[in-house]
Design a protein around this motif. Structure first.
Motif, PDB file in Angstrom:
ATOM      1  N   SER A 153       1.803  -3.686   1.689  1.00 19.00           N
ATOM      2  CA  SER A 153       1.595  -3.413   3.119  1.00 19.00           C
ATOM      3  C   SER A 153       2.489  -2.278   3.589  1.00 19.00           C
ATOM      4  O   SER A 153       2.054  -1.405   4.350  1.00 19.00           O
ATOM      5  N   MET A 154       3.738  -2.274   3.151  1.00 17.00           N
ATOM      6  CA  MET A 154       4.655  -1.205   3.547  1.00 17.00           C
ATOM      7  C   MET A 154       4.226   0.139   2.964  1.00 17.00           C
ATOM      8  O   MET A 154       4.307   1.172   3.647  1.00 17.00           O
ATOM      9  N   TRP A 155       3.767   0.129   1.729  1.00 16.63           N
ATOM     10  CA  TRP A 155       3.302   1.371   1.110  1.00 16.63           C
ATOM     11  C   TRP A 155       2.131   1.938   1.914  1.00 16.63           C
ATOM     12  O   TRP A 155       2.099   3.131   2.217  1.00 16.63           O
ATOM     13  N   LEU A 156       1.172   1.070   2.258  1.00 15.32           N
ATOM     14  CA  LEU A 156       0.030   1.513   3.054  1.00 15.32           C
ATOM     15  C   LEU A 156       0.459   1.966   4.449  1.00 15.32           C
ATOM     16  O   LEU A 156      -0.061   2.944   4.986  1.00 15.32           O
ATOM     17  N   LEU A 157       1.421   1.267   5.021  1.00 11.92           N
ATOM     18  CA  LEU A 157       1.916   1.627   6.345  1.00 11.92           C
ATOM     19  C   LEU A 157       2.548   3.012   6.339  1.00 11.92           C
ATOM     20  O   LEU A 157       2.295   3.834   7.229  1.00 11.92           O
ATOM     21  N   VAL A 158       3.337   3.297   5.327  1.00 16.39           N
ATOM     22  CA  VAL A 158       3.960   4.623   5.211  1.00 16.39           C
ATOM     23  C   VAL A 158       2.900   5.689   4.983  1.00 16.39           C
ATOM     24  O   VAL A 158       2.955   6.773   5.566  1.00 16.39           O
ATOM     25  N   ARG A 159       1.902   5.375   4.163  1.00 12.48           N
ATOM     26  CA  ARG A 159       0.845   6.341   3.895  1.00 12.48           C
ATOM     27  C   ARG A 159       0.009   6.649   5.147  1.00 12.48           C
ATOM     28  O   ARG A 159      -0.429   7.786   5.344  1.00 12.48           O
TER      29      ARG A 159
END
Length: 161
Positions: A153-159
């Motif tokens: 979720s954090m990876w997608l949020l940063v992306r």
């Protein structure tokens, strides 16, 4: 006039897409929460489950809106202060990731915590985290799916930010 309005709304389009993504992640968290803790609940039927999710969507929209109010203020400020626009937009991205990451962390952490205390997390969580710091490795193994959900979720949020 129309071009000025378009440039004013451009950062908000991306934010709107990301807010829809966040609402979806919160719904996924709710599904995982119910599946993870299913033995603690008794549902009277599909209507009750639908009611829970309908109520949850409204709470998620409120939480996402409140968490992202500072981001909106930074985006609007960037439109009016052209000299510091780049810095304000970068600050908005950082604030967005930090605030929403914290919201997601508490939401996902609550999934595992609920089975111990039979209620959603509150300030007692800080004491539990402090007391369980020594057994971090075993907790990581037990709750690895939740940690993985948070990291993805954090990876997608940063992306998306």
């Amino acid at each position: 006039m129309l071009s000025g309005l378009r440039s004013f709304l451009r950062p908000l389009n991306r934010l709107l897409l990301t807010l829809v993504f966040l609402t979806g992640v919160y719904q996924l968290c709710r599904i995982i929460f119910i599946c993870w803790n299913h033995r603690l609940f008794t549902f009277r039927g599909p209507a009750e489950v639908f009611s829970i999710f309908w109520w949850g969507v409204r709470m998620d929209l409120a939480a996402v809106s409140l968490l992202n109010l500072p981001v909106l203020l930074l985006l609007f400020s960037a439109q009016y202060f052209s000299a510091s626009r780049r810095g304000l937009l970068l600050s908005g991205r950082v604030v967005f990731v930090v605030l929403n990451g914290a919201g997601l962390a508490f939401n996902i952490l609550d999934t595992g915590y609920f089975s111990f205390v039979k209620h959603r997390s509150n300030l007692d969580l800080w004491y539990v985290i402090g007391d369980s710091a020594g057994s971090f490795g075993s907790l990581l193994r037990i709750y690895f799916p939740l940690v993985l959900l948070f990291l993805v979720s954090m990876w997608l949020l940063v992306r998306l930010s």
